[in-house]
Design a protein around this motif. Structure first.
Motif, PDB file in Angstrom:
ATOM      1  N   ALA A 127     -38.567   9.918 -36.804  1.00 23.48           N
ATOM      2  CA  ALA A 127     -37.907  10.683 -35.745  1.00 23.48           C
ATOM      3  C   ALA A 127     -36.559  11.208 -36.231  1.00 23.48           C
ATOM      4  O   ALA A 127     -36.187  12.349 -35.927  1.00 23.48           O
ATOM      5  CB  ALA A 127     -37.736   9.822 -34.498  1.00 23.48           C
ATOM      6  N   ASN A 128     -35.833  10.406 -36.980  1.00 24.30           N
ATOM      7  CA  ASN A 128     -34.546  10.861 -37.520  1.00 24.30           C
ATOM      8  C   ASN A 128     -34.732  12.021 -38.486  1.00 24.30           C
ATOM      9  O   ASN A 128     -33.936  12.966 -38.489  1.00 24.30           O
ATOM     10  CB  ASN A 128     -33.813   9.713 -38.197  1.00 24.30           C
ATOM     11  CG  ASN A 128     -33.201   8.767 -37.206  1.00 24.30           C
ATOM     12  OD1 ASN A 128     -32.934   9.128 -36.065  1.00 24.30           O
ATOM     13  ND2 ASN A 128     -32.980   7.537 -37.632  1.00 24.30           N
ATOM     14  N   TYR A 129     -35.764  11.969 -39.316  1.00 25.99           N
ATOM     15  CA  TYR A 129     -36.028  13.077 -40.241  1.00 25.99           C
ATOM     16  C   TYR A 129     -36.356  14.356 -39.480  1.00 25.99           C
ATOM     17  O   TYR A 129     -35.967  15.448 -39.891  1.00 25.99           O
ATOM     18  CB  TYR A 129     -37.146  12.729 -41.228  1.00 25.99           C
ATOM     19  CG  TYR A 129     -36.724  11.769 -42.298  1.00 25.99           C
ATOM     20  CD1 TYR A 129     -35.592  12.002 -43.087  1.00 25.99           C
ATOM     21  CD2 TYR A 129     -37.446  10.607 -42.548  1.00 25.99           C
ATOM     22  CE1 TYR A 129     -35.194  11.112 -44.070  1.00 25.99           C
ATOM     23  CE2 TYR A 129     -37.055   9.706 -43.533  1.00 25.99           C
ATOM     24  CZ  TYR A 129     -35.931   9.976 -44.296  1.00 25.99           C
ATOM     25  OH  TYR A 129     -35.543   9.093 -45.273  1.00 25.99           O
ATOM     26  N   ILE A 180     -34.359  19.355 -22.635  1.00 30.94           N
ATOM     27  CA  ILE A 180     -34.298  20.457 -21.665  1.00 30.94           C
ATOM     28  C   ILE A 180     -33.704  21.736 -22.260  1.00 30.94           C
ATOM     29  O   ILE A 180     -34.350  22.796 -22.210  1.00 30.94           O
ATOM     30  CB  ILE A 180     -33.546  20.025 -20.382  1.00 30.94           C
ATOM     31  CG1 ILE A 180     -34.381  18.978 -19.638  1.00 30.94           C
ATOM     32  CG2 ILE A 180     -33.247  21.222 -19.490  1.00 30.94           C
ATOM     33  CD1 ILE A 180     -33.660  18.301 -18.498  1.00 30.94           C
ATOM     34  N   PRO A 181     -32.505  21.711 -22.850  1.00 30.70           N
ATOM     35  CA  PRO A 181     -31.972  22.988 -23.355  1.00 30.70           C
ATOM     36  C   PRO A 181     -32.792  23.558 -24.509  1.00 30.70           C
ATOM     37  O   PRO A 181     -32.969  24.778 -24.609  1.00 30.70           O
ATOM     38  CB  PRO A 181     -30.551  22.654 -23.798  1.00 30.70           C
ATOM     39  CG  PRO A 181     -30.508  21.185 -23.948  1.00 30.70           C
ATOM     40  CD  PRO A 181     -31.541  20.627 -23.026  1.00 30.70           C
ATOM     41  N   GLY A 189     -36.379  14.613 -29.350  1.00 30.33           N
ATOM     42  CA  GLY A 189     -35.992  14.054 -28.064  1.00 30.33           C
ATOM     43  C   GLY A 189     -37.096  13.232 -27.418  1.00 30.33           C
ATOM     44  O   GLY A 189     -36.843  12.183 -26.818  1.00 30.33           O
ATOM     45  N   ILE A 190     -38.333  13.684 -27.565  1.00 26.98           N
ATOM     46  CA  ILE A 190     -39.471  12.948 -26.995  1.00 26.98           C
ATOM     47  C   ILE A 190     -39.646  11.609 -27.697  1.00 26.98           C
ATOM     48  O   ILE A 190     -39.861  10.579 -27.049  1.00 26.98           O
ATOM     49  CB  ILE A 190     -40.753  13.799 -27.076  1.00 26.98           C
ATOM     50  CG1 ILE A 190     -40.656  14.973 -26.099  1.00 26.98           C
ATOM     51  CG2 ILE A 190     -41.992  12.954 -26.800  1.00 26.98           C
ATOM     52  CD1 ILE A 190     -41.743  16.013 -26.265  1.00 26.98           C
ATOM     53  N   PHE A 191     -39.560  11.609 -29.011  1.00 23.38           N
ATOM     54  CA  PHE A 191     -39.792  10.373 -29.767  1.00 23.38           C
ATOM     55  C   PHE A 191     -38.592   9.434 -29.778  1.00 23.38           C
ATOM     56  O   PHE A 191     -38.665   8.355 -30.354  1.00 23.38           O
ATOM     57  CB  PHE A 191     -40.238  10.682 -31.190  1.00 23.38           C
ATOM     58  CG  PHE A 191     -41.655  11.171 -31.255  1.00 23.38           C
ATOM     59  CD1 PHE A 191     -42.694  10.399 -30.770  1.00 23.38           C
ATOM     60  CD2 PHE A 191     -41.942  12.413 -31.785  1.00 23.38           C
ATOM     61  CE1 PHE A 191     -43.997  10.855 -30.824  1.00 23.38           C
ATOM     62  CE2 PHE A 191     -43.236  12.875 -31.837  1.00 23.38           C
ATOM     63  CZ  PHE A 191     -44.281  12.092 -31.355  1.00 23.38           C
TER      64      PHE A 191
END
Length: 72
Positions: free
Chosen positions: A6-8, A55-56, A44-46
């Motif tokens: 997720a960070n990558y 959202i944005p 954002g999801i993970f």
């Protein structure tokens, strides 16, 4: 998904957004920025649904797609 992956994805998102500011061709700018925004939505999801990120960037994805496919 592991937090490392997720960070990558977050780093890739940042890279694409910054790259979009370097380009001069508006279609390329919008396309590269779209890739960055999609990556930020995935990031954002993970990361436990980071809504201030999702959202944005989701809205920006829609704006970029609209401008890429609108007729002139």
């Amino acid at each position: 998904m592991s937090s490392e992956i997720a960070n990558y994805i977050g780093y890739a998102a940042s890279f694409f957004v910054v790259l979009s500011f370097i380009l001069k061709d508006i279609k390329k700018i919008r396309f590269i920025n779209l890739i960055g925004c999609v990556c930020f939505v995935i990031y954002g999801i993970f990361n436990n649904y980071l809504w201030p990120v999702i959202i944005p960037n989701g809205i920006l994805c829609g704006i970029q797609v609209y401008h890429l496919f609108k007729k002139k």
